[in-house]
Motif scaffolding. Structure first.
Motif, PDB file in Angstrom:
ATOM      1  N   VAL A 219       0.825  -1.211   0.000  1.00 33.48           N
ATOM      2  CA  VAL A 219       0.000   0.000   0.000  1.00 33.48           C
ATOM      3  C   VAL A 219       0.859   1.261   0.000  1.00 33.48           C
ATOM      4  N   GLN A 220       2.072   1.180   0.521  1.00 32.49           N
ATOM      5  CA  GLN A 220       2.961   2.338   0.416  1.00 32.49           C
ATOM      6  C   GLN A 220       3.230   2.657  -1.053  1.00 32.49           C
ATOM      7  N   LEU A 221       3.460   1.632  -1.841  1.00 37.78           N
ATOM      8  CA  LEU A 221       3.688   1.843  -3.271  1.00 37.78           C
ATOM      9  C   LEU A 221       2.402   2.292  -3.959  1.00 37.78           C
ATOM     10  N   TYR A 222       1.264   1.735  -3.557  1.00 40.83           N
ATOM     11  CA  TYR A 222      -0.027   2.194  -4.083  1.00 40.83           C
ATOM     12  C   TYR A 222      -0.214   3.691  -3.834  1.00 40.83           C
ATOM     13  N   MET A 223       0.082   4.131  -2.605  1.00 38.61           N
ATOM     14  CA  MET A 223      -0.106   5.537  -2.272  1.00 38.61           C
ATOM     15  C   MET A 223       0.828   6.423  -3.086  1.00 38.61           C
ATOM     16  N   TYR A 224       2.049   5.954  -3.335  1.00 41.97           N
ATOM     17  CA  TYR A 224       2.981   6.703  -4.173  1.00 41.97           C
ATOM     18  C   TYR A 224       2.398   6.871  -5.572  1.00 41.97           C
ATOM     19  N   LEU A 225       1.885   5.799  -6.158  1.00 43.49           N
ATOM     20  CA  LEU A 225       1.291   5.857  -7.494  1.00 43.49           C
ATOM     21  C   LEU A 225       0.071   6.780  -7.502  1.00 43.49           C
ATOM     22  N   ALA A 226      -0.747   6.682  -6.459  1.00 40.40           N
ATOM     23  CA  ALA A 226      -1.955   7.501  -6.383  1.00 40.40           C
ATOM     24  C   ALA A 226      -1.613   8.989  -6.343  1.00 40.40           C
ATOM     25  N   ARG A 227      -0.597   9.346  -5.589  1.00 43.87           N
ATOM     26  CA  ARG A 227      -0.235  10.757  -5.419  1.00 43.87           C
ATOM     27  C   ARG A 227       0.522  11.303  -6.630  1.00 43.87           C
ATOM     28  N   HIS A 228       1.478  10.544  -7.150  1.00 46.55           N
ATOM     29  CA  HIS A 228       2.376  11.060  -8.178  1.00 46.55           C
ATOM     30  C   HIS A 228       1.889  10.824  -9.605  1.00 46.55           C
ATOM     31  N   PHE A 229       1.047   9.819  -9.819  1.00 52.39           N
ATOM     32  CA  PHE A 229       0.633   9.502 -11.186  1.00 52.39           C
ATOM     33  C   PHE A 229      -0.869   9.610 -11.413  1.00 52.39           C
ATOM     34  N   GLU A 230      -1.674   9.593 -10.351  1.00 51.19           N
ATOM     35  CA  GLU A 230      -3.120   9.690 -10.511  1.00 51.19           C
ATOM     36  C   GLU A 230      -3.691  10.966  -9.911  1.00 51.19           C
ATOM     37  N   ASP A 231      -2.853  11.773  -9.270  1.00 50.26           N
ATOM     38  CA  ASP A 231      -3.260  13.052  -8.688  1.00 50.26           C
ATOM     39  C   ASP A 231      -4.426  12.896  -7.710  1.00 50.26           C
ATOM     40  N   LEU A 232      -4.332  11.874  -6.859  1.00 52.49           N
ATOM     41  CA  LEU A 232      -5.356  11.645  -5.847  1.00 52.49           C
ATOM     42  C   LEU A 232      -4.874  12.174  -4.496  1.00 52.49           C
ATOM     43  N   ASP A 233      -5.779  12.733  -3.743  1.00 51.20           N
ATOM     44  CA  ASP A 233      -5.473  13.233  -2.399  1.00 51.20           C
ATOM     45  C   ASP A 233      -5.453  12.046  -1.440  1.00 51.20           C
ATOM     46  N   VAL A 234      -4.273  11.506  -1.207  1.00 52.19           N
ATOM     47  CA  VAL A 234      -4.120  10.313  -0.371  1.00 52.19           C
ATOM     48  C   VAL A 234      -3.071  10.577   0.706  1.00 52.19           C
ATOM     49  N   GLU A 235      -3.481  10.412   1.944  1.00 55.54           N
ATOM     50  CA  GLU A 235      -2.572  10.581   3.073  1.00 55.54           C
ATOM     51  C   GLU A 235      -2.348   9.276   3.832  1.00 55.54           C
ATOM     52  N   ARG A 236      -3.220   8.310   3.625  1.00 57.67           N
ATOM     53  CA  ARG A 236      -3.138   7.071   4.395  1.00 57.67           C
ATOM     54  C   ARG A 236      -3.905   5.972   3.675  1.00 57.67           C
ATOM     55  N   THR A 237      -3.761   4.761   4.167  1.00 60.31           N
ATOM     56  CA  THR A 237      -4.557   3.627   3.703  1.00 60.31           C
ATOM     57  C   THR A 237      -5.284   3.024   4.891  1.00 60.31           C
ATOM     58  N   VAL A 238      -6.547   2.772   4.722  1.00 60.54           N
ATOM     59  CA  VAL A 238      -7.358   2.117   5.743  1.00 60.54           C
ATOM     60  C   VAL A 238      -7.543   0.654   5.349  1.00 60.54           C
ATOM     61  N   PHE A 239      -7.128  -0.240   6.241  1.00 59.69           N
ATOM     62  CA  PHE A 239      -7.300  -1.678   6.034  1.00 59.69           C
ATOM     63  C   PHE A 239      -8.575  -2.154   6.717  1.00 59.69           C
ATOM     64  N   PHE A 240      -9.335  -3.002   6.036  1.00 61.01           N
ATOM     65  CA  PHE A 240     -10.414  -3.765   6.655  1.00 61.01           C
ATOM     66  C   PHE A 240     -10.015  -5.240   6.557  1.00 61.01           C
ATOM     67  N   TYR A 241      -9.885  -5.885   7.704  1.00 61.15           N
ATOM     68  CA  TYR A 241      -9.482  -7.289   7.755  1.00 61.15           C
ATOM     69  C   TYR A 241     -10.652  -8.161   8.195  1.00 61.15           C
ATOM     70  N   ASP A 242     -10.899  -9.232   7.455  1.00 58.07           N
ATOM     71  CA  ASP A 242     -11.836 -10.276   7.852  1.00 58.07           C
ATOM     72  C   ASP A 242     -11.039 -11.503   8.281  1.00 58.07           C
ATOM     73  N   PHE A 243     -11.329 -12.029   9.472  1.00 60.40           N
ATOM     74  CA  PHE A 243     -10.659 -13.240   9.946  1.00 60.40           C
ATOM     75  C   PHE A 243     -11.460 -14.443   9.458  1.00 60.40           C
ATOM     76  N   LYS A 244     -10.868 -15.236   8.578  1.00 59.51           N
ATOM     77  CA  LYS A 244     -11.580 -16.350   7.955  1.00 59.51           C
ATOM     78  C   LYS A 244     -12.154 -17.336   8.972  1.00 59.51           C
ATOM     79  N   SER A 245     -11.403 -17.572  10.032  1.00 60.44           N
ATOM     80  CA  SER A 245     -11.791 -18.624  10.974  1.00 60.44           C
ATOM     81  C   SER A 245     -13.036 -18.283  11.783  1.00 60.44           C
ATOM     82  N   THR A 246     -13.277 -16.988  12.067  1.00 66.09           N
ATOM     83  CA  THR A 246     -14.398 -16.612  12.942  1.00 66.09           C
ATOM     84  C   THR A 246     -15.308 -15.547  12.348  1.00 66.09           C
ATOM     85  N   GLN A 247     -14.938 -15.004  11.170  1.00 60.95           N
ATOM     86  CA  GLN A 247     -15.695 -13.924  10.518  1.00 60.95           C
ATOM     87  C   GLN A 247     -15.690 -12.623  11.320  1.00 60.95           C
TER      88      GLN A 247
END
Length: 302
Positions: A219-247
């Motif tokens: 996601v660090q590389l994603y954010m670099y691409l978003a800021r430098h090549f797609e001109d998106l206002d990105v300061e962070r990445t939010v992760f949503f994690y699902d635990f397969k074993s218990t949902q």
């Protein structure tokens, strides 16, 4: 009607194994999935992907050979039933979170119209197709393409929320992922039971407090691409994690760090220069001797 021909390689092996399945219906399902995929992995081969670039064993020479071969013989990708099954499970998890974010009006990105086949960008949930005015029920969220053409790097983020200045990454956590990326963490929660040595899932999930390392680097590389090549206002990445074993679910935030991605982008630019001059780079992992990744291309060329 012409007979379908499956080319040699992993795709052919997978297809033939499906035909030998003990339960005919199970084999038919596998063959159907492989037919539907058409033998292609669905992954672009003419670019370098952040998911491979952030790994410690990313070989510049292997990347050079793969890109050059793709230019000479496009569409060499293949897939397997297991890979397609993993992709489908991931798509379902993505769709769940993306649907909720869409309903909230918090998701920007590309939208694909099932009616006219066009794709367009919208900064909010579109009420209709911008190309043919088909209703919103015909639209599917197509995520966020992050493309750096000058350095031949491309990826896709699971979402983008302008309101939060954040990319969205949706992940499922399984024991296999932990066994591969953080075996020492998983081992900490293995306990003896009357059924053998098994993980204590409750304690493990309780103490899972940060995204897996590869995901953070990606996601660090994603954010670099978003800021430098797609001109998106990105300061962070939010992760949503699902635990397969218990949902159960968790969320984490990773702030942007420019310094991480710069060496990777410089390496990609150097590989592109080598392609343009048709001069292979040295293996960055093992010099002239080569590593397993680049030596594989050497063996296949014999």
């Amino acid at each position: 009607m012409a007979t379908r021909v499956v080319k040699g390689g992993p795709q052919l092996t997978e297809y033939l194994n499906a035909a030998k399945a003990v339960e005919p219906l199970y084999g038919d399902v596998q063959k159907h999935v492989l037919d539907k995929a058409g033998g292609a992995s669905g992954r672009r081969l003419d670019v370098m992907h952040p998911s491979e670039m952030v790994k410690s064993d990313w070989c510049h020479l292997a990347a050079f050979h793969r890109l050059r071969l793709e230019a000479e013989a496009p569409g060499r990708g293949n897939t397997t039933f297991t890979r397609e099954n993993i992709f489908e499970e991931g798509h379902r998890t993505h769709s769940k979170w993306q649907t909720w974010l869409t309903e909230m009006g918090r998701l920007a990105g590309e939208w694909h119209c099932l009616y006219c086949g066009e794709t367009f960008w919208a900064d909010y949930t579109p009420p209709a197709c911008e190309c043919c005015t088909a209703p919103a029920s015909c639209l599917r969220y197509d995520e966020v393409s992050l493309i750096a053409d000058p350095v031949r790097v491309a990826g896709k983020a699971d979402g983008y929320s302008p309101h939060d200045s954040a990319l969205i990454e949706i992940k499922t956590l399984g024991l296999g992922s932990l066994r591969y990326e953080r075996p020492e963490f998983l081992e900490r929660y293995i306990v003896d039971t009357d059924k053998g040595r098994l993980p204590d899932l409750t304690r493990l999930w309780r103490d899972f407090r940060r995204p897996l390392p590869t995901a953070v680097r990606q996601v660090q590389l994603y954010m670099y691409l978003a800021r430098h090549f797609e001109d998106l206002d990105v300061e962070r990445t939010v992760f949503f994690y699902d635990f397969k074993s218990t949902q159960e679910t968790k969320s984490f935030t990773v702030s942007y760090d420019e310094s991480f991605s710069e060496p990777l982008i410089e390496a990609a630019a150097a590989i592109v220069d080598c392609l343009n001059s048709d001069t292979p780079p040295f293996c960055n992992l093992n010099g002239r001797a080569g590593c397993p990744s680049c030596l594989e291309f050497k063996e296949n060329s014999k």
